[in-house]
Scaffold this motif. Structure first.
Motif, PDB file in Angstrom:
ATOM      1  N   ILE A   1       0.793  -1.367   0.058  1.00  0.00           N
ATOM      2  CA  ILE A   1      -0.331  -0.095  -0.036  1.00  0.00           C
ATOM      3  C   ILE A   1       0.732   1.287  -0.033  1.00  0.00           C
ATOM      4  CG2 ILE A   1      -1.799   1.269   1.362  1.00  0.00           C
ATOM      5  CD1 ILE A   1      -2.916  -1.293   0.505  1.00  0.00           C
TER       6      ILE A   1
ATOM      7  N   ALA B   1       0.107   4.725  -1.226  1.00  0.00           N
ATOM      8  CA  ALA B   1       0.645   6.117  -0.648  1.00  0.00           C
ATOM      9  C   ALA B   1       1.519   7.197  -1.399  1.00  0.00           C
ATOM     10  CB  ALA B   1       1.068   5.720   0.669  1.00  0.00           C
TER      11      ALA B   1
ATOM     12  N   THR C   1       0.110   8.935  -4.368  1.00  0.00           N
ATOM     13  CA  THR C   1      -0.638   9.849  -3.954  1.00  0.00           C
ATOM     14  C   THR C   1      -0.076  11.184  -3.263  1.00  0.00           C
ATOM     15  OG1 THR C   1      -2.394   8.155  -3.385  1.00  0.00           O
ATOM     16  CG2 THR C   1      -2.873  10.238  -2.457  1.00  0.00           C
TER      17      THR C   1
ATOM     18  N   TRP D   1       2.656   1.543   5.457  1.00  0.00           N
ATOM     19  CA  TRP D   1       1.398   2.402   5.144  1.00  0.00           C
ATOM     20  C   TRP D   1       0.181   1.281   5.085  1.00  0.00           C
ATOM     21  CZ3 TRP D   1       0.935   7.745   4.133  1.00  0.00           C
ATOM     22  CH2 TRP D   1       1.955   8.672   4.484  1.00  0.00           C
TER      23      TRP D   1
ATOM     24  N   GLN E   1      -4.166   1.630   4.292  1.00  0.00           N
ATOM     25  CA  GLN E   1      -5.347   2.555   3.349  1.00  0.00           C
ATOM     26  C   GLN E   1      -6.635   2.389   4.183  1.00  0.00           C
ATOM     27  OE1 GLN E   1      -6.673   0.583   0.040  1.00  0.00           O
ATOM     28  NE2 GLN E   1      -7.543   2.293  -0.878  1.00  0.00           N
TER      29      GLN E   1
ATOM     30  N   THR F   1      -8.741  -3.054   6.140  1.00  0.00           N
ATOM     31  CA  THR F   1      -7.551  -2.533   6.229  1.00  0.00           C
ATOM     32  C   THR F   1      -6.526  -3.482   6.431  1.00  0.00           C
ATOM     33  OG1 THR F   1      -9.029  -0.642   7.074  1.00  0.00           O
ATOM     34  CG2 THR F   1      -6.297  -0.419   7.329  1.00  0.00           C
TER      35      THR F   1
ATOM     36  N   LEU G   1      -3.798   6.152   4.888  1.00  0.00           N
ATOM     37  CA  LEU G   1      -4.182   7.119   4.211  1.00  0.00           C
ATOM     38  C   LEU G   1      -5.655   7.077   4.357  1.00  0.00           C
ATOM     39  CD1 LEU G   1      -2.791   5.897   0.767  1.00  0.00           C
ATOM     40  CD2 LEU G   1      -2.158   7.813   1.908  1.00  0.00           C
TER      41      LEU G   1
ATOM     42  N   TYR H   1      -8.951  14.478   2.521  1.00  0.00           N
ATOM     43  CA  TYR H   1      -8.076  13.464   2.565  1.00  0.00           C
ATOM     44  C   TYR H   1      -6.811  13.686   3.608  1.00  0.00           C
ATOM     45  CZ  TYR H   1      -5.792   9.683   0.035  1.00  0.00           C
ATOM     46  OH  TYR H   1      -4.856   8.354  -0.157  1.00  0.00           O
TER      47      TYR H   1
ATOM     48  N   SER I   1      -8.310  10.933  -3.954  1.00  0.00           N
ATOM     49  CA  SER I   1      -8.252   9.579  -3.541  1.00  0.00           C
ATOM     50  C   SER I   1      -8.483   8.767  -4.984  1.00  0.00           C
ATOM     51  CB  SER I   1      -9.720   9.029  -2.865  1.00  0.00           C
ATOM     52  OG  SER I   1     -10.850   9.620  -3.544  1.00  0.00           O
TER      53      SER I   1
ATOM     54  N   THR J   1      -4.986   7.509  -5.814  1.00  0.00           N
ATOM     55  CA  THR J   1      -4.876   6.334  -4.747  1.00  0.00           C
ATOM     56  C   THR J   1      -5.375   4.971  -5.610  1.00  0.00           C
ATOM     57  OG1 THR J   1      -4.936   7.838  -2.655  1.00  0.00           O
ATOM     58  CG2 THR J   1      -4.726   5.164  -2.688  1.00  0.00           C
TER      59      THR J   1
ATOM     60  N   GLU K   1      -4.298   1.423  -7.810  1.00  0.00           N
ATOM     61  CA  GLU K   1      -4.383   0.284  -7.242  1.00  0.00           C
ATOM     62  C   GLU K   1      -4.528  -0.728  -8.504  1.00  0.00           C
ATOM     63  OE1 GLU K   1      -8.167   0.097  -5.326  1.00  0.00           O
ATOM     64  OE2 GLU K   1      -7.513  -1.949  -4.346  1.00  0.00           O
TER      65      GLU K   1
END
Lengths: 397, 357
Positions: free
Chosen positions: A82, A87, A90, A114, A116, A150, A160, A177, A227, A230, A234
């Motif tokens: 992540i 992260a 972002t 990290w 999310q 998470t 995040l 955010y 977001s 982010t 993904e």
């Protein structure tokens, strides 16, 4: 040092020079990694001063290979997916200079893990419906709410976090955010046990958690846009190596078929061959996508690849259980474990069958992915929206 | 790993073929043609094979071809599928040509490359790659026997007939040929008969026939990809503009999700078809597996696409006046041609060591 972005030759010279100064065998692991970051050889496509040197992203593999060949320590990317995958991009896109300078170095070295904090019990596919409230109090924010699914929250230093800061405007507009300190008072992490018995994920409860305004990422009310940085990352798959034929679960089942003739029936054979062909077709489609990305021609095929593999993992693991008959009914372990990565092959067939059910839910459900393909690739009309111009507080929940 | 992408030359080639087919073979013309006696569109074939040079792509220049490869020929096959064009590309420019190239024949193959003559393999169209049983006897350089269900048998000037000791070329005028009312009238079958027909042996042993069938099956996958793409494009266009209950029907998830699945299956079909064509072009050792996978997969995808095309067009899709049935008939026929998906899965089982129960 020249000002033009380095090419492959220049990069390999820089790596050689770095290795000459920092002997991997004689240097402390963390010291080595920090020095590599400071030399701009961490993620080479990042800007200078932030671990990179503005080089083409495609050259990263060559640099990694040179470091690996020299026996250099890695930043253990598998432990910080992540952080590195979501992260960092972002922070790069939406962070202030201070935020980037503070967070990116320990993120890359693996000192800081990290996580999310996006999904909530009431906001799954519809992420923008989230209701974790952040209320401003001078130069800090007070946060209350609950996040779910998470991974790594129990080991993470930073999270995040997307919150609701204005409930009086339509849902996409009232979000903000933040970077959340996971050690802050009021952050409670609980394992979320899944139907396999283990807990890869967590629930995170936030009770009067204070976040300094300096840890806000992007403008107030701009959380949805941030977001998307982010989430875009993904689904980006960075061209790795080609996947060999019979990789993954189909290889397990094919091996079982070869080793255990007594399990064979005509019906199972038909099903096995049908799935073998489908898995091979999906593999080749993935390979074609990999080639397109490597040629600098990214296509929309990624969503299709995920859709196909989710379905096939489920069907293949189901076939394996049926092939095994009574033996398939033996499960290996229901105790609640906390695995740091998913390993399909070292667990029992029952685990594979159950864990594969998550493949069509995690990272975008198959239904959402079909909608994305239908609307963004095929250009079909969007869903009738009943929530578009309604203030978030007035939405049915 | 083979290159699964399209190169610039292939994209240019596609554009040229697509323009030519759009101009000379709009689907309305194809539809009108299926009720005529002409077994194929000779004007279109002369333009495509002769002037455009599509029939000789995989034939070396010294034999009268373009010196490209089966990869480029596969792009032509895609476009022919997309247009359900009634031309003997698969049968003459792929199957017969591959058989003659494997046999080292250098006379007839040049005529085929230039579109001067048409030759087809005299095998029932459903024959899978492998060793087809010889249906004719050879005596004193003449053939006797019957081969039913030969694709483009009426279009052919020359029939390439497998016999026990090799492959024979028979002038079409010396063979009996009865037209078959075919499920797919864009690629018609003929029942052929040989009654002491004079024949010239062009290959010894089964290798040439095998090459013709295997290469044909490899490139049929690209034709099936084109059929599926044509169906998806037409269906997507239709559901965007067809309104029922005050909404475009393409806004309903019942259709959107099925079209998304179809699109996903087509991206896979594209990858397996490219792999099969690339293997055929390079003589890759993976060719047999690639062909079995491509045929098992692309057959199913093309049929699915055509069936969804009919269904999602609703009533109009069930009429003679719409193009959907041309695709349905071609797709279903192509699925059976050169081996059904089940036969290809059976062949695959042997190739990848997954023996039956």
């Amino acid at each position: 040092m020249s000002t033009a972005p380095p090419d492959a030759d220049e990069l390999s010279r820089r790596v050689a020079a770095f290795l000459a100064e920092h002997d991997p065998a004689a240097t402390d692991r963390l010291k080595f990694l920090r020095a590599r970051f400071d030399a701009g050889l961490a993620w080479v496509h990042y800007p200078r001063g932030l671990g990179g040197c503005d080089a083409p992203r495609a050259l990263q593999r060559d640099v990694d290979r040179l470091f690996a060949k020299a026996g250099a320590p890695t930043n253990r990317p598998e432990r910080n997916g992540i952080g590195l995958g979501m992260a960092a991009p972002t922070l790069l896109a939406a962070g202030t200079d201070e935020q980037r300078a503070r967070f990116l170095r320990p993120l890359w070295t693996g000192e800081d893990i990290w996580c999310q904090l996006f999904s909530e019990p009431g906001a799954g596919s519809d992420l923008a419906a989230l209701g974790t409230r952040a209320v401003r109090d001078g130069d800090r924010w007070i946060v209350n709410g609950q996040k779910v699914w998470t991974s790594m929250a129990h080991e993470a230093r930073w999270g995040l976090l997307v919150t609701r800061t204005d409930p009086d405007v339509p849902k996409h507009r009232g979000m903000t955010y933040f970077v959340l300190d996971m050690t802050a008072p009021g952050v409670e992490v609980r394992p979320l046990r899944q139907l396999t018995g283990e807990a890869e994920f967590n629930e995170v409860f936030l009770t009067d958690v204070e976040i300094p305004d300096a840890h806000r990422l992007g403008e107030v009310g701009d959380g949805w846009r941030v977001s998307t940085h982010t989430l875009m990352n993904e689904r980006v798959s960075i061209g790795g190596a080609a996947v060999p034929r019979e990789s993954g679960m189909i290889g397990v089942v094919a091996g079982l078929w070869r080793d255990r003739p007594e399990l064979r029936t005509p019906g199972l054979h038909g099903e096995l061959m049908r799935l073998w062909v489908e898995v091979e077709a999906a593999r080749l489609a993935g390979e074609r996508l990999r080639q397109s990305l490597a040629a600098g021609r990214p296509g929309p095929e990624g969503s299709g690849t995920k859709l196909a593999f989710a379905k096939l993992n489920q069907e293949v693991s189901g076939l394996e259980l049926e092939m095994l008959g009574t033996d398939g009914l033996r499960y290996d372990d229901w105790t609640m474990r906390r695995p740091s990565e998913v390993d399909f092959t070292r667990r029992s067939p029952g685990y594979r069958y159950l864990r594969a059910k998550g493949n069509s839910i995690e990272g975008g459900t198959s239904e959402i992915l079909r909608g994305i393909i239908a609307e963004r690739v095929l250009g079909l009309p969007g869903e009738i929206r009943v929530d578009k111009d309604v203030p978030w507080k007035d939405l049915p929940k | 790993m083979t290159d699964l992408l399209y190169g610039e030359i292939e994209s240019d080639l596609r554009g040229g073929v697509r323009d030519l087919l759009a101009g000379k073979a709009p689907w309305t013309g194809v539809l009108a043609g299926v009720e005529k006696d002409d077994p194929f569109d000779a004007d279109l074939w002369h333009a495509l094979a002769g002037r455009f040079g599509a029939a000789g792509l995989a034939v070396p220049e010294e034999l009268g071809g373009a010196g490209a490869s089966w990869r480029e020929a596969a792009v032509v096959a895609e476009e022919i599928g997309r247009a359900v064009a009634p031309v003997p590309f698969l049968t003459s420019a792929v199957m017969a040509t591959a058989a003659l190239l494997a046999a080292g024949e250098s006379d007839l193959v040049g005529d085929l490359a230039e579109g001067e003559r048409i030759a087809v393999l005299a095998v029932p169209f459903g024959t899978p790659p492998g060793e087809p049983p010889a249906r004719v006897r050879v005596a004193g350089g003449a053939l006797t026997g019957e081969v039913p269900g030969v694709a483009d048998g009426l279009a052919a000037d020359v029939l390439l007939v497998p016999a026990a000791d090799g492959l024979y070329a028979v002038d079409a005028a010396d063979a009996g040929r009865a037209p078959v009312t075919s499920l797919d009238m864009t690629r018609r079958l003929a029942d052929t008969a040989f009654d002491g027909a004079p024949a010239r042996r062009v290959a010894d042993g089964p290798g040439a026939v095998r090459a013709g069938l295997l290469t044909g099956a490899a490139l049929l996958a690209s034709e099936q990809l084109g059929i599926a793409e044509g169906c998806l494009d037409a269906t997507v266009a239709h559901v965007k503009t067809r309104y029922q209950f005050g909404r475009p029907i393409g806004s309903y998830q019942a259709l959107k999700h099925r079209l998304a699945d179809l699109w996903t299956a087509i991206t896979q079909a594209r990858a397996v078809a490219r792999h099969a064509a690339a293997c055929a072009a390079a003589g890759d050792p993976d060719l047999e597996i690639a062909v079995a996978v491509a045929q098992a997969h692309c057959s199913a995808v093309a049929v699915k696409a055509a069936e969804e095309c009919v269904q999602m067009h609703g009533g109009i899709g069930f009429t003679w006046e719409h193009s959907a049935h041309l695709y349905l008939k071609r797709a279903k026929s192509a699925a059976i041609a050169l081996g059904t998906p089940d036969r290809h899965r059976a062949a695959l089982a042997a190739l990848v060591d997954l023996p039956p129960a």
